[in-house]
Design a protein around this motif. Structure first.
Motif, PDB file in Angstrom:
ATOM      1  N   UNK A 110      71.957  51.735  47.284  1.00 27.23           N
ATOM      2  CA  UNK A 110      71.401  50.830  48.499  1.00 27.23           C
ATOM      3  C   UNK A 110      72.338  51.574  49.498  1.00 27.23           C
ATOM      4  N   UNK A 111      71.854  51.282  50.840  1.00 28.69           N
ATOM      5  CA  UNK A 111      72.238  52.007  51.971  1.00 28.69           C
ATOM      6  C   UNK A 111      72.545  50.775  53.135  1.00 28.69           C
ATOM      7  N   UNK A 112      73.560  50.996  53.637  1.00 27.78           N
ATOM      8  CA  UNK A 112      73.643  49.840  54.908  1.00 27.78           C
ATOM      9  C   UNK A 112      72.582  50.136  55.766  1.00 27.78           C
ATOM     10  N   UNK A 113      71.761  48.914  56.303  1.00 28.23           N
ATOM     11  CA  UNK A 113      70.799  48.992  57.068  1.00 28.23           C
ATOM     12  C   UNK A 113      71.023  49.409  58.473  1.00 28.23           C
ATOM     13  N   UNK A 114      72.243  49.504  58.934  1.00 31.12           N
ATOM     14  CA  UNK A 114      72.686  49.775  60.211  1.00 31.12           C
ATOM     15  C   UNK A 114      73.207  51.122  60.233  1.00 31.12           C
ATOM     16  N   UNK A 115      74.005  51.553  59.507  1.00 32.58           N
ATOM     17  CA  UNK A 115      74.596  52.656  59.613  1.00 32.58           C
ATOM     18  C   UNK A 115      74.404  53.772  58.569  1.00 32.58           C
ATOM     19  N   UNK A 128      81.761  50.193  56.266  1.00 27.08           N
ATOM     20  CA  UNK A 128      81.765  51.382  57.788  1.00 27.08           C
ATOM     21  C   UNK A 128      81.723  50.750  58.879  1.00 27.08           C
ATOM     22  N   UNK A 129      80.761  49.658  59.003  1.00 19.77           N
ATOM     23  CA  UNK A 129      80.314  49.699  60.336  1.00 19.77           C
ATOM     24  C   UNK A 129      80.606  47.688  60.328  1.00 19.77           C
ATOM     25  N   UNK A 130      80.940  47.107  59.484  1.00 20.31           N
ATOM     26  CA  UNK A 130      81.374  45.854  59.373  1.00 20.31           C
ATOM     27  C   UNK A 130      79.913  45.067  59.362  1.00 20.31           C
TER      28      UNK A 130
END
Ligand code: ZN
Ligand code: ZN
Length: 179
Positions: A110-115, A128-130
């Motif tokens: 899975x990947x953070x949807x933002x960063x 990483x981006x909280x």
């Protein structure tokens, strides 16, 4: 009539002189030499092209022979029947498919949807981006699935059915303000 005949004989005389002189054999040998060079170059090109497209060395050899033996026509036949793709392209695609299968097999990294940082399934926020990724149980702090109505670890009912709404990609910083 007489003039024309003499003109013809002049022409053939010149032709005869040309073939009879020392120029013609040189010219002919040069033409044959160029033809042989071109023939070998075509064979070499077929060999190189076959090596990029065919794995089996015996087939590469057969393709090279075909590129040489009916001179020039063999190369055309080879071009009609050669494999359409280069081996390196095939390999690259296979690697891509394998990587895709692996990521599917692992349940999907899975990947953070933002960063787009890699995140673990149980992360509550992106390290990483909280960005908030999941709700946690109010009593035992276990990470909760979005659809759960009750915490499966401590039986605490989940008050607000925790709709995870990811911030839209255009304004990635908004979520950090609400913490
Ligand atoms: Zn992130
Ligand atoms: Zn709990």
């Amino acid at each position: 009539m007489v003039l024309a005949a003499s003109g013809d004989s002049d022409f053939f005389g010149a032709l005869h002189d040309f073939f009879g002189s020392g120029t013609w054999p040189v010219f002919r040998n040069l033409a044959i030499f160029l033809l042989v060079v071109f023939w070998l170059a075509v064979g070499y090109w077929v060999y190189k092209d076959a090596r990029r497209r065919i794995e089996d060395p015996w087939l590469v050899g057969a393709a090279t022979v075909l590129g040489l033996v009916p001179p020039f026509i063999g190369a055309l036949i080879y071009m009609l029947f050669r494999p359409p793709e280069y081996l390196e392209d095939v390999r690259e695609r296979e690697l891509e498919i394998k990587a895709m299968e692996e990521s599917l097999g692992r349940g999907g990294q899975q990947h953070c949807p933002v960063c787009r940082a890699e995140i673990d399934e149980n992360f509550l926020v992106c390290p990483v981006c909280t960005t908030r990724l999941r709700q946690s149980c109010v009593s035992c702090k276990a990470p909760l699935e979005p659809l759960w109505q009750v915490c499966p670890y401590c039986e605490t009912p989940i008050a607000s059915p925790a709709p995870i709404h990811f911030p839209p990609l255009e304004t990635p910083r908004r979520e950090t303000g609400s913490e």
